[in-house]
Write a protein that holds these residues in place. Sequence first.
Motif, PDB file in Angstrom:
ATOM      1  N   HIS A 127       0.880  -1.170   0.000  1.00  0.00           N
ATOM      2  CA  HIS A 127       0.000   0.000   0.000  1.00  0.00           C
ATOM      3  C   HIS A 127       0.912   1.212   0.000  1.00  0.00           C
ATOM      4  CE1 HIS A 127      -3.497   2.548   1.141  1.00  0.00           C
ATOM      5  NE2 HIS A 127      -2.560   3.260   1.742  1.00  0.00           N
ATOM      6  N   LEU A 128       0.831   2.038  -1.036  1.00  0.00           N
ATOM      7  CA  LEU A 128       1.741   3.167  -1.196  1.00  0.00           C
ATOM      8  C   LEU A 128       1.001   4.488  -1.041  1.00  0.00           C
ATOM      9  CD1 LEU A 128       3.644   1.974  -4.412  1.00  0.00           C
ATOM     10  CD2 LEU A 128       4.087   1.359  -2.020  1.00  0.00           C
ATOM     11  N   ASP A 141       5.854   8.842 -10.504  1.00  0.00           N
ATOM     12  CA  ASP A 141       6.353   7.468 -10.412  1.00  0.00           C
ATOM     13  C   ASP A 141       5.365   6.439 -10.968  1.00  0.00           C
ATOM     14  OD1 ASP A 141       8.892   7.998  -9.056  1.00  0.00           O
ATOM     15  OD2 ASP A 141       7.646   8.563  -7.339  1.00  0.00           O
ATOM     16  N   TYR A 142       4.149   6.434 -10.396  1.00  0.00           N
ATOM     17  CA  TYR A 142       3.169   5.414 -10.753  1.00  0.00           C
ATOM     18  C   TYR A 142       1.789   6.043 -10.906  1.00  0.00           C
ATOM     19  CZ  TYR A 142       6.967   2.551  -8.884  1.00  0.00           C
ATOM     20  OH  TYR A 142       8.197   1.989  -8.626  1.00  0.00           O
ATOM     21  N   ASP A 143       0.896   5.275 -11.506  1.00  0.00           N
ATOM     22  CA  ASP A 143      -0.454   5.741 -11.797  1.00  0.00           C
ATOM     23  C   ASP A 143      -1.429   5.181 -10.763  1.00  0.00           C
ATOM     24  OD1 ASP A 143      -2.483   6.998 -13.246  1.00  0.00           O
ATOM     25  OD2 ASP A 143      -2.903   5.178 -14.383  1.00  0.00           O
ATOM     26  N   LEU A 144      -2.054   6.045  -9.999  1.00  0.00           N
ATOM     27  CA  LEU A 144      -3.031   5.652  -8.990  1.00  0.00           C
ATOM     28  C   LEU A 144      -4.422   5.707  -9.602  1.00  0.00           C
ATOM     29  CD1 LEU A 144      -3.786   4.947  -6.048  1.00  0.00           C
ATOM     30  CD2 LEU A 144      -3.825   7.419  -5.579  1.00  0.00           C
ATOM     31  N   SER A 146      -8.671   5.212  -9.793  1.00  0.00           N
ATOM     32  CA  SER A 146      -9.770   5.692  -8.946  1.00  0.00           C
ATOM     33  C   SER A 146     -10.207   4.656  -7.919  1.00  0.00           C
ATOM     34  CB  SER A 146     -10.963   6.100  -9.816  1.00  0.00           C
ATOM     35  OG  SER A 146     -11.408   5.010 -10.598  1.00  0.00           O
ATOM     36  N   ASP A 147      -9.987   3.371  -8.204  1.00  0.00           N
ATOM     37  CA  ASP A 147     -10.366   2.323  -7.254  1.00  0.00           C
ATOM     38  C   ASP A 147      -9.251   2.003  -6.264  1.00  0.00           C
ATOM     39  OD1 ASP A 147      -8.535   1.001  -8.842  1.00  0.00           O
ATOM     40  OD2 ASP A 147      -9.836  -0.698  -9.319  1.00  0.00           O
ATOM     41  N   GLY A 148      -8.144   2.772  -6.306  1.00  0.00           N
ATOM     42  CA  GLY A 148      -7.044   2.570  -5.377  1.00  0.00           C
ATOM     43  C   GLY A 148      -5.966   1.640  -5.886  1.00  0.00           C
ATOM     44  N   THR A 149      -6.176   1.000  -7.023  1.00  0.00           N
ATOM     45  CA  THR A 149      -5.154   0.135  -7.601  1.00  0.00           C
ATOM     46  C   THR A 149      -4.037   0.987  -8.208  1.00  0.00           C
ATOM     47  OG1 THR A 149      -6.771  -1.587  -8.124  1.00  0.00           O
ATOM     48  CG2 THR A 149      -4.688  -1.657  -9.322  1.00  0.00           C
ATOM     49  N   VAL A 150      -2.819   0.516  -8.089  1.00  0.00           N
ATOM     50  CA  VAL A 150      -1.668   1.245  -8.617  1.00  0.00           C
ATOM     51  C   VAL A 150      -1.120   0.508  -9.834  1.00  0.00           C
ATOM     52  CG1 VAL A 150       0.645   2.135  -8.137  1.00  0.00           C
ATOM     53  CG2 VAL A 150      -1.093   2.140  -6.335  1.00  0.00           C
ATOM     54  N   ARG A 151      -0.880   1.269 -10.898  1.00  0.00           N
ATOM     55  CA  ARG A 151      -0.300   0.707 -12.114  1.00  0.00           C
ATOM     56  C   ARG A 151       1.052   1.364 -12.388  1.00  0.00           C
ATOM     57  NH1 ARG A 151      -4.721   0.999 -16.838  1.00  0.00           N
ATOM     58  NH2 ARG A 151      -4.034   3.180 -16.690  1.00  0.00           N
ATOM     59  N   ALA A 152       1.908   0.632 -13.075  1.00  0.00           N
ATOM     60  CA  ALA A 152       3.234   1.165 -13.373  1.00  0.00           C
ATOM     61  C   ALA A 152       3.193   2.230 -14.451  1.00  0.00           C
ATOM     62  CB  ALA A 152       4.166   0.029 -13.798  1.00  0.00           C
ATOM     63  N   HIS A 153       2.200   2.165 -15.325  1.00  0.00           N
ATOM     64  CA  HIS A 153       2.144   3.081 -16.455  1.00  0.00           C
ATOM     65  C   HIS A 153       0.801   3.785 -16.498  1.00  0.00           C
ATOM     66  CE1 HIS A 153       5.825   1.168 -17.838  1.00  0.00           C
ATOM     67  NE2 HIS A 153       5.222  -0.011 -17.737  1.00  0.00           N
ATOM     68  N   GLY A 154       0.836   5.025 -16.939  1.00  0.00           N
ATOM     69  CA  GLY A 154      -0.390   5.805 -17.050  1.00  0.00           C
ATOM     70  C   GLY A 154      -0.064   7.243 -17.370  1.00  0.00           C
TER      71      GLY A 154
END
Length: 233
Positions: A127-128, A141-144, A146-154
């Motif tokens: 959890h970041l 750094d990363y893409d947050l 709307s549902d709280g999931t973090v993706r590496a790209h965005g």
Amino acid sequence: MKALIFAAGLGERMRPLTNTTPKPLLEAGGKPLIVWHLEKLAALGVREVVVNTSWLAERFPEALGDGSRWGMKLHYSYEGQTPLETGGGMLNALPILGDDPFLTVNGDVWTDFDFALLPRTLDREAHLVFVDNPPQHPGGDYDLQSDGTVRAHGHEKLTYAGIGVYRAALFEGWREIIGDVEGVERTPPRFKLPPLLVAAMARGAVQGAHHMGRWTDVGTPQRLAELDASLVV
């Protein structure tokens, strides 16, 4: 919950201030940066904290003692003259941190973020906490999501605040993920954490939250001076 404070950096961008004082022990608002974190952790009920060290490692126990003044136990994890980086440092501390979720914070940041907002239980691997991109790191750094999931790209990347909650499961199969980068052959190994996070993001195992309050990456003497001035009452 236990905690890990990353304090092993060499502080090269903070010279000459860090010639005799590790960066987390530099003062802002009348106390060392790391003490701001220790006070928050104590208020949260954290009773064991690992402080990883390298540059001027002996200064930490001299300044902080055994942690009893905050009602906690401090473990000093010395990494040698060359720090183990974030991944190696966390892996090296796992025997103390254990299998339950643990909190981590960079020793060279200051924030008004409320640690009580961090999850105590975690069904994912990390959890970041994120902040708006500062001038020195405009790309984020990363893409947050709307549902709280973090993706590496965005397209709307935010900056990792250096605050998070992790599970030891993040390190399962770490050697295959990290590969043959320089440092993994060491004992203990030296490697960065982001490749493990990116791999976990690919399997949907990283969540996050956006902190809209104050946050400073104390990476230069100027930013330290500005922070200190802002904290003077």
